[in-house]
Design a protein around this motif. Structure first.
Motif, PDB file in Angstrom:
ATOM      1  N   PHE A   1       0.827  -1.127   0.081  1.00 30.19           N
ATOM      2  CA  PHE A   1      -0.102  -0.032   0.037  1.00 30.19           C
ATOM      3  C   PHE A   1       0.909   1.142  -0.038  1.00 30.19           C
ATOM      4  N   ASN A   2       0.269   2.485  -0.464  1.00 30.77           N
ATOM      5  CA  ASN A   2       0.698   3.687  -0.499  1.00 30.77           C
ATOM      6  C   ASN A   2       1.725   3.859  -1.869  1.00 30.77           C
TER       7      ASN A   2
ATOM      8  N   GLN B   1       0.254  -1.893 -13.158  1.00 27.18           N
ATOM      9  CA  GLN B   1      -1.014  -3.234 -13.094  1.00 27.18           C
ATOM     10  C   GLN B   1      -1.727  -3.129 -11.886  1.00 27.18           C
ATOM     11  N   HIS B   2      -0.860  -3.017 -10.669  1.00 32.87           N
ATOM     12  CA  HIS B   2      -1.494  -3.292  -9.318  1.00 32.87           C
ATOM     13  C   HIS B   2      -2.378  -2.074  -9.255  1.00 32.87           C
ATOM     14  N   LEU B   3      -2.161  -0.936  -9.495  1.00 33.61           N
ATOM     15  CA  LEU B   3      -2.908   0.102  -9.235  1.00 33.61           C
ATOM     16  C   LEU B   3      -4.099   0.260  -9.987  1.00 33.61           C
ATOM     17  N   ALA B   4      -4.001  -0.245 -11.227  1.00 32.55           N
ATOM     18  CA  ALA B   4      -5.274  -0.487 -12.132  1.00 32.55           C
ATOM     19  C   ALA B   4      -6.251  -1.393 -11.619  1.00 32.55           C
ATOM     20  N   MET B   5      -5.798  -2.463 -11.011  1.00 36.25           N
ATOM     21  CA  MET B   5      -6.510  -3.459 -10.311  1.00 36.25           C
ATOM     22  C   MET B   5      -7.513  -2.738  -8.999  1.00 36.25           C
TER      23      MET B   5
ATOM     24  N   LEU C   1       9.368  -3.614 -13.098  1.00 32.61           N
ATOM     25  CA  LEU C   1       8.750  -3.138 -11.652  1.00 32.61           C
ATOM     26  C   LEU C   1       7.738  -2.205 -11.992  1.00 32.61           C
ATOM     27  N   GLY C   2       8.332  -1.015 -12.809  1.00 35.52           N
ATOM     28  CA  GLY C   2       7.120  -0.183 -12.941  1.00 35.52           C
ATOM     29  C   GLY C   2       5.727  -0.814 -13.619  1.00 35.52           C
TER      30      GLY C   2
END
Length: 225
Positions: free
Chosen positions: A83-84, A130-134, A124-125
């Motif tokens: 997170f963050n 992808q994580h933020l899009a999810m 890594l970017g």
């Protein structure tokens, strides 16, 4: 110097799993381990915090709070979750407060370390994006659920998503108050919704376990079929 245990644990985090061992060493060598007791605040909404956090053990919650003190749980965070990321990428103020639900251990990785790795290792970017899009998809669905679906439908969907082998084991922190905050309601109303689903023979509610009796019926109640 980072311990081998820390390196192995961080190498299993989805964000970092694609990195070479030498880069894991860099992350592990700069990660600071922090311990929190149940109810302790990790980061506070509105403050600026330029570090990435990785949950090692325990469970936490990300919440938004009204001036009157009512909470909306945005996400429950378990081992391996991060997170963050927004604060790290754009140095914005924390959009939510993160609170430990039980004794928890969290790694804090400084912003400069994460930005260095992104600059030199674009993979890594991509993982972070992808994580933020999810997460954006999850928030969109939450808005849709709160605006367009009944509490029974939201509850049915949540039970389906959280259940394994037609059972949902509830940790001790997963009280009806916490679940109500996640579903955008209050405990008394949630209790009535659980009783409604139980009376319809869709679920059976026990002290620390909810059993799905009719998966197809519960999916229909959730609007998934």
């Amino acid at each position: 110097m980072a311990t081998e245990e820390t390196k192995r644990a961080l190498a299993k985090v989805p964000y970092l799993a694609q990195l070479e061992p030498a880069l894991i060493d860099i992350v592990a060598g700069n990660a600071r381990q922090q311990e929190y007791t149940a109810g302790q605040v990790v980061i506070t909404e509105g403050e600026q915090d330029v570090a990435l956090y990785v949950v090692h053990t325990g469970w936490l919650k990300a919440v938004k709070s009204s001036p009157e003190g009512r909470e909306q749980v945005l996400h429950f965070l378990g081992p391996g979750e991060v997170f963050n990321a927004i604060g790290v990428l754009i140095e914005s103020r924390n959009p939510a407060t993160v609170i430990a639900l039980e004794p928890s251990v969290v790694w804090m990785i400084p912003q400069q370390v994460i930005l260095y790795l992104i600059d030199h290792h674009p993979e890594l970017g991509r993982v972070i994006v992808q994580h933020l899009a999810m997460r954006v998809q999850q928030l969109i669905r939450m808005v849709e659920d709160l605006s367009l679906h009944t509490l029974e439908a939201r509850l049915a969907r949540y039970l389906i998503e959280q259940s394994t082998s037609e059972q949902m084991q509830r940790p001790r922190w997963a009280t009806q108050a916490e679940l109500a905050s996640r579903l955008g309601t209050v405990p008394d109303v949630l209790h009535r919704a659980l009783r409604t689903l139980a009376k319809e023979n869709l679920i059976r509610v026990q002290r620390h376990e909810i059993t799905i009796l009719d998966p197809a019926g519960l999916k229909a109640k959730a609007g998934l079929i």
